[in-house]
Design a protein around this motif. Structure first.
Motif, PDB file in Angstrom:
ATOM      1  N   THR A 622     -12.785 -23.797   7.117  1.00 20.68           N
ATOM      2  CA  THR A 622     -12.526 -23.522   5.712  1.00 20.68           C
ATOM      3  C   THR A 622     -13.656 -24.141   4.888  1.00 20.68           C
ATOM      4  OG1 THR A 622     -11.297 -25.572   5.371  1.00 20.68           O
ATOM      5  CG2 THR A 622     -10.051 -23.631   6.143  1.00 20.68           C
ATOM      6  N   GLU A 624     -13.323 -26.293   2.540  1.00 19.36           N
ATOM      7  CA  GLU A 624     -13.046 -27.730   2.412  1.00 19.36           C
ATOM      8  C   GLU A 624     -13.569 -28.473   3.639  1.00 19.36           C
ATOM      9  OE1 GLU A 624     -10.942 -25.304   1.737  1.00 19.36           O
ATOM     10  OE2 GLU A 624     -10.895 -25.584  -0.450  1.00 19.36           O
ATOM     11  N   ARG A 697     -19.709 -20.636   6.873  1.00 18.24           N
ATOM     12  CA  ARG A 697     -18.683 -20.537   5.833  1.00 18.24           C
ATOM     13  C   ARG A 697     -19.322 -20.619   4.453  1.00 18.24           C
ATOM     14  NH1 ARG A 697     -14.533 -18.033   4.713  1.00 18.24           N
ATOM     15  NH2 ARG A 697     -13.572 -18.632   6.704  1.00 18.24           N
ATOM     16  N   THR A 701     -19.375 -17.607   1.758  1.00 16.77           N
ATOM     17  CA  THR A 701     -18.767 -17.868   0.444  1.00 16.77           C
ATOM     18  C   THR A 701     -19.748 -17.541  -0.681  1.00 16.77           C
ATOM     19  OG1 THR A 701     -17.350 -19.619   1.326  1.00 16.77           O
ATOM     20  CG2 THR A 701     -17.779 -19.644  -1.048  1.00 16.77           C
TER      21      THR A 701
END
Length: 915
Positions: A622, A624, A697, A701
């Motif tokens: 993720t 995070e 990721r 993003t």
């Protein structure tokens, strides 16, 4: 599944089939354009607004003429509206963008009449009904051309809401408005002087007259006093109209003519006696100060005649020929022929004093460019005073105009407005819903046609005849914001679309129809809906050529948007127009600029292909998780992404379209592609799977959210890329929400550290360039971080592998107190001193000699520039911005000389010391 989202090659691996090597805009644009329209992607549901589920946002397209073809003004207008609509969908609003076309009465009738002329026919040969049927046939065949061109621009309009100013619903609205205004005493019929086009054979409103400078003549003529006591010399530019003179006017304070006021003069060539009157309107300085008054053929004379109760004698008919009121010798002559004969006869009778050259402004028909003839006839008018007052008071209290400088122009026009002539003597248009009894003259105005024309007079039972005239095209256009939404509805019920989306949010238009259209929509909207028709009016600038000249076919400098789309793609054209759409400033456009932004499209495409090659699927980490112990590159690019979200949102809401484009260009090209992608390659190619997945990721993003941010400006390439990104479940980018904010990603420290890192890499690259060092040659690097702050050494040490990669460094010595040899290329970056030792890298003797030549060239350039700036003729007469540019150039040259001189001195010193 729509063909737009179907896989191109289902047998190939996803990443190989996802995006082809080269971007082909024609294919992409055609597929996604069909997809959006077939799937009604941009058709909102009014119930979403009425139920409180969504906030409304609405725009009505300025309806192009059905005869029109897409030009750069249209392209700019459509692009800006589309940016707003696509952005507002991202904000979760229910967006209605209404498309449509205007029937363009005079223009369309002219097109069909030209067709008939080629067949040797006139409209009268067909008759009214057959001619109108012929125009409808033309509209069916050619009228959709401009709509298809709007599609080519990628406009996200709701095609299910498409309207035409002569369709059934709008025709009903036009009749309703006309009848109500007539009932309120705001529409009347009467004799009045109007602007008349002899070519189009119709009246024109004041703002349909364009004024052009013309070289003419000023004729001075003797008007002899009837009592034999002298004469008045009258100056005129139109001697042919003197045959309809009814007075001579002078200023009451003009001492030259005090003795003549109240007397009569003999009208030359006619022989009748006309009075000499006094009126402060007369300009003492113009001509001789004595003004001939011809009320039937001059707007100002008409007003004077009404004040002084003078007769009105028209001597020119509605086709431009002298009529029966002119003396017999001039009847039947054209205006030009009459002028020649009048001048010759005056000269023969000794009444012509002289003829002088005279430059003046002449009114022309905005359609056919024929000279306008003021003409007295029976017309229909709107009494606009009460309507204009309300429209004026609404700005800026309820409607804001951007840029605000246009408010003054808007006020001036409304403050000086005259009653609006709305009748046109043509056949194509909304026929005036008024009938006159042929027996008793009773006038009937009503929405529905009388059931029995033969015996329909309610007063005497006589036969009724409908008005032949049609309404001014701008009359129906003035109702556009509410008529397109279904007003007046059935049985008095307000349509849902009108309830949900009126008032509209913003009107995007050009300044040239601020009077024709904007002010009139304000009047009608306030009067019939009791609300302004739009909250904001954004006036966009002109698109000019690269020299700043207005584009025109006669000049040969027109850039055709459709040609540019065919060559470079719609996105390239849209981005170019957006990048230069600074509020209040005209756009200087060139094909080279459009071509340049085609390279930007390619850059985006290639960066997406690179990302997809490194994204075998959706990353497991993720965001995070990816941020835990994230390298500088990842922290920095996510920080910048958050800043760009803020910049795009504020710029869009404030109509700073150029800032949207320029901010995204900088972020995508300079920061994402040139810096982040290069810095991320190390992690993407590393053996550490966790590090690789975290960077994937971040990469996904940033790429996906950047596509959302860029989508309103470049809808096609972004949609195509979005449709193949891994992990994206909804492939409809046009309906994707604006990227959520991540305040935890904002990092001032990451921004500071990255700026320092970029400065160091940039300094090494600059030294390499200035000394013409082979780009492939690896260099040593020494950095003294003593004055650069606590994090400087850690930034460079942690990212030493990236410095080696990006600056082609083979060794780095980093720390406080470090120093390099005298023969070094040097720079200072935020307190850190950069040294690139040059021994063994550069031939010092050759470099000193080369720098001698460079400094010699700089000295010549500096001498020439200083001479130019010190010359009184330039410093005192050149525009301030030009002088500022030259001074900035001088400062740059002086800085370059200082740097090269310093480097040369160090090289000389190194040679002397044998370093």
């Amino acid at each position: 599944m729509s063909d737009a989202t179907a896989p191109r090659n289902s047998a190939a691996p996803a990443q190989e089939a996802a995006l082809p090597k080269g971007y082909e805009p024609a294919d992409v644009e055609a597929r996604w354009g069909r997809h959006w329209e077939d799937n009604k992607t941009f058709s909102p549901d009014p119930q979403d607004v009425l139920s409180g589920k969504k906030e409304p946002y609405s725009i009505v397209i300025p309806p192009p003429n059905v005869t029109g073809a897409l030009h750069m003004g249209h392209a700019l207008n459509l692009t800006l509206q589309d940016i707003l609509c696509r952005f507002m969908r991202q904000q979760g609003k229910s967006v209605l963008w209404v498309p449509g076309t205007d029937h363009a009465g005079i223009a369309t009738q002219n097109v069909v009449e030209r067709q008939l002329k080629k067949e040797g026919k006139k409209r009268d040969d067909l008759g009214r009904e057959a001619f109108i049927e012929r125009v409808w046939d033309w509209k069916k065949e050619y009228g959709d051309r401009i709509l298809n061109q709007i599609r080519r621009m990628g406009a996200s309009v709701d095609w299910t809401s498409e309207r035409f100013t002569l369709d059934e619903g709008l025709s009903k609205a036009v009749r309703e408005v006309f009848v109500r205004l007539y009932g309120e005493g705001l529409i009347y019929k009467g004799n009045y002087i109007v602007n008349w086009c002899n070519r189009c054979h119709t009246a024109l409103a004041d703002d349909e007259v364009e004024h052009a400078p013309k070289k003419g003549k000023l004729y001075r003529i003797r008007y002899r006093l009837a009592d034999g006591s002298g004469e008045l010399i009258v100056a005129t530019t139109r001697p042919e109209t003197m045959l309809g003179d009814v007075a001579v006017a002078v200023h009451p304070e003009d001492e030259r003519y005090t003795h003549a006021v109240g007397k009569k003069v003999i009208l030359p060539l006619v022989g009748t006696e006309i009075p000499v009157i006094a009126d402060a309107y007369v300009d003492i300085e113009f001509g001789t100060g004595a003004l001939k008054i011809t009320p039937a053929h001059d707007m100002n004379d008409w007003a004077l005649a009404r004040t002084h109760k003078l007769p009105v004698i028209p001597v020119i008919d509605d086709k431009g020929y002298m009529n029966e009121n002119a003396p017999e010798a001039y009847r039947g002559l054209s205006k030009g022929e009459c002028r020649d004969k009048v001048v010759a006869d005056l000269e023969a009778q000794g009444l012509l004093v002289d003829i002088a050259d005279h430059d003046h402004s002449v009114g022309e028909c905005y359609r056919c460019k024929s000279v306008i003839e003021p003409h007295v006839s029976e017309q229909w008018f709107v009494k606009v005073g009460p309507l204009a007052k309300a429209a004026r008071e609404a700005v800026p209290a309820q409607t804001q105009i951007f840029p605000a400088q246009w408010e003054k122009t808007y006020y001036e026009w409304l403050d000086n407005i005259r009653d609006w002539c709305i009748s046109r003597q043509i056949w194509w248009g909304h026929r005036i819903p008024a009938w006159t009894c042929e027996a008793c003259g009773e006038l009937i105005v009503q929405v529905e046609d009388p059931a029995d024309l033969a015996h329909g007079c309610p007063k005497c039972g006589g036969a009724l005849k409908q008005e032949d005239d049609v309404l001014d095209t701008w009359f129906s256009s003035a109702l556009w914001p509410f008529s397109t939404m279904g007003w007046p509805g059935k049985d008095g019920a307000t349509p849902d679309k009108l309830k949900a989306y009126y008032p509209t949010s913003v009107l995007v238009t050009g300044f040239d129809i601020l009077f024709f259209w904007v002010a009139r929509m304000m009047m009608m909207g306030i009067h019939f809906q009791e609300q302004v028709p739009f909250h904001h009016v954004y006036i966009h600038a002109l698109v000019r050529d690269e020299q700043g000249k207005k584009m025109s076919k006669s000049t040969g400098n027109v850039i055709d948007p459709l040609e540019m789309i065919a060559k470079y793609g719609t996105d390239s054209l849209r981005f170019t127009l957006t990048a230069f759409a600074a509020m209040g400033r005209d756009i200087k456009l060139s094909e080279k600029r459009i071509e340049g932004y085609r390279h930007f499209v390619n850059k985006i495409w290639n960066s997406a292909r690179f990302a997809l090659m490194n994204l075998p699927g959706e990353p497991a980490a993720t965001l995070e998780e990816a941020l835990v112990s994230a390298p500088l590159a990842n922290r920095w690019i996510l920080h910048r992404l958050e800043e760009v979200k803020d910049e795009v949102e504020s710029a869009t809401l404030e109509y700073r379209f150029n800032d949207i484009a320029q901010g995204l260009y900088k972020f995508i090209w300079n920061e994402f592609c040139d810096w982040y992608v290069e810095m991320a390659k190390g992690d993407l190619y590393a053996e550490d799977e966790a590090k690789k997945d975290a960077t994937r990721r971040v990469l996904l993003t940033v790429l996906s959210e950047t596509m959302v941010l860029l989508h309103p400006v470049m809808p096609f390439v972004t949609q195509e890329i979005w449709s193949v990104l891994p992990g994206i479940t909804d492939k409809e980018l046009a309906l994707a929400p604006f990227p959520a904010r991540r305040p935890q990603c904002k990092s001032a420290q990451a921004a500071k550290d990255m700026a320092f890192f970029q400065g160091v890499v940039g300094a090494v690259r600059t030294i390499r360039t200035e000394l013409c060092i082979d780009p492939a040659k690896k260099l040593p690097l020494i950095v003294d971080t003593g004055d650069a702050g606590d994090s400087a050494q850690a930034v460079l040490t942690d990212n030493a592998h990236l410095i080696a990669q990006l600056a082609r460094i083979d060794s780095a010595d980093i720390g406080p107190g470090k120093t390099g040899p005298r023969a070094s290329g040097t720079a200072v970056v935020e307190g850190a001193r950069i040294f690139v030792p040059l021994k063994g890298i550069v031939d010092f003797n050759a470099e000193v000699a080369r720098l001698d030549k460079e400094l010699g060239k700089l000295d010549k350039q500096l001498a020439a520039l200083k001479g130019k700036l010190s010359a009184p003729g330039f410093a005192n007469n050149a525009p301030a911005d030009i002088v500022a540019v030259e001074r900035e150039k001088l400062a740059g040259l002086e800085d370059a000389k200082a740097k090269l001189s310093e480097l040369q001195e160090r090289l000389k010193a190194a040679l002397a010391e044998g370093d």
